[in-house]
Design an enzyme around this catalytic site. Structure first.
Site, short mmCIF file in Angstrom:
data_model
loop_
_atom_site.label_atom_id
_atom_site.label_comp_id
_atom_site.label_asym_id
_atom_site.label_seq_id
_atom_site.Cartn_x
_atom_site.Cartn_y
_atom_site.Cartn_z
N TYR A 196 -93.40 -24.70 -4.46
CA TYR A 196 -92.08 -25.46 -3.97
C TYR A 196 -91.17 -25.56 -5.11
O TYR A 196 -90.01 -25.26 -4.50
CB TYR A 196 -92.52 -26.82 -3.43
CG TYR A 196 -91.55 -27.65 -2.85
CD1 TYR A 196 -91.28 -27.30 -1.35
CD2 TYR A 196 -90.87 -28.43 -3.35
CE1 TYR A 196 -90.22 -28.20 -0.99
CE2 TYR A 196 -89.94 -29.26 -2.78
CZ TYR A 196 -89.58 -29.08 -1.48
OH TYR A 196 -88.45 -29.92 -0.78
N LYS A 231 -87.40 -23.57 -4.35
CA LYS A 231 -86.20 -24.33 -4.99
C LYS A 231 -85.21 -23.73 -5.92
O LYS A 231 -83.94 -23.83 -5.76
CB LYS A 231 -86.64 -25.93 -4.82
CG LYS A 231 -87.04 -26.36 -3.55
CD LYS A 231 -86.04 -26.34 -2.20
CE LYS A 231 -86.81 -26.75 -1.25
NZ LYS A 231 -86.00 -26.70 0.16
#
Length: 246
Positions: free
Chosen positions: A152, A156
């Protein structure tokens, strides 16, 4: 001026709040969801209640064909997309040494590749219109990292590079591309966390609380507005100070 917006991952939480905020700003809103059609239709009702035209569509942003189909339906119903908000995202948390290839790849495919797919599909018509607003919903962990979130955090962080490259490519045509980076936000996902974990996260935030989805939506709506026409390639934190200095 009324424009057509498309918000992915809009079946709840931040995405739903963004869709409503854009409706309140006077825009028609395409509402995208992946799995929960009932929740997506509920968002459409809230958009309508805010006085805006809307169209809901199922879309898997990880699949270019699904993205192309969704855009085609929205364009037919509401007109060319001039505002794109990439909020669709998933988590598959786990320690690095135990993370499966599937969990790594699925998060990257949805959270990073998905934004690329929608941006690539949206930009030709933005170029012809010489106007566009793209806002990608990132995360504070894209800058500071998150334990158990290698996939994640990487996705991002990649979203920042993607957004800034796009901002430089398209600036001469009146198209802006920015990132809003939330910290801990009260959503169904965070409500499901153990109380001890929520307390721990809260103590790390200088403002001492979780944010509200509406606070993130306000930042997104501003970056989508004509008033933000001189802002591009920016990362706007909405994180209670958690990531300051990064």
């Amino acid at each position: 001026m009324t424009r057509t917006a498309f918000v992915t991952g809009a079946s709840g939480g931040i995405g739903r709040a963004v869709a409503v905020a854009l409706a309140e700003a006077g825009h028609a809103v395409g509402v995208g969801w992946s799995g929960n059609e009932e929740a997506g239709r509920s968002t459409c009702k809230e958009v309508e209640a805010a006085g805006a035209a809307t169209f809901g569509v199922a879309v898997d942003v990880a699949e270019p064909a699904s993205v192309d189909s969704a855009f085609g339906e929205i364009e037919a119903a509401l007109g060319p997309v001039e505002i794109l908000v990439n909020n669709a995202g998933i988590t598959r948390d786990g320690l690095l040494m135990r993370m499966s290839d599937e969990d790594w790849q699925r998060v990257l495919r949805t959270n990073l590749d998905g934004a690329f797919h929608t941006m690539r599909r949206a930009t030709p018509k933005m170029l012809r219109a010489r106007y566009g607003r793209i806002v990608n919903v990132g995360s504070v962990v894209g800058s500071i990292g998150g334990p158990g979130q290698a996939n994640y955090s990487a996705a991002k962080a990649g979203l920042i590079g993607l957004s800034r490259a796009t901002a430089r490519e398209l600036a001469s045509r009146g198209i802006t591309c920015n990132v809003v980076a939330p910290g801990p936000i009260t959503t169904a996902m965070t409500d499901a966390l153990p109380e001890a974990r929520r307390t721990e996260m809260t103590t790390q935030v200088p403002l001492g609380r979780f944010g509200a989805a509406e606070e993130v939506a306000a930042a997104v709506a501003f970056l989508c507005s004509d008033s933000a026409g001189y802002i591009t390639g920016a990362v706007l934190p909405v994180d209670g100070g958690l990531g300051m200095g990064h």
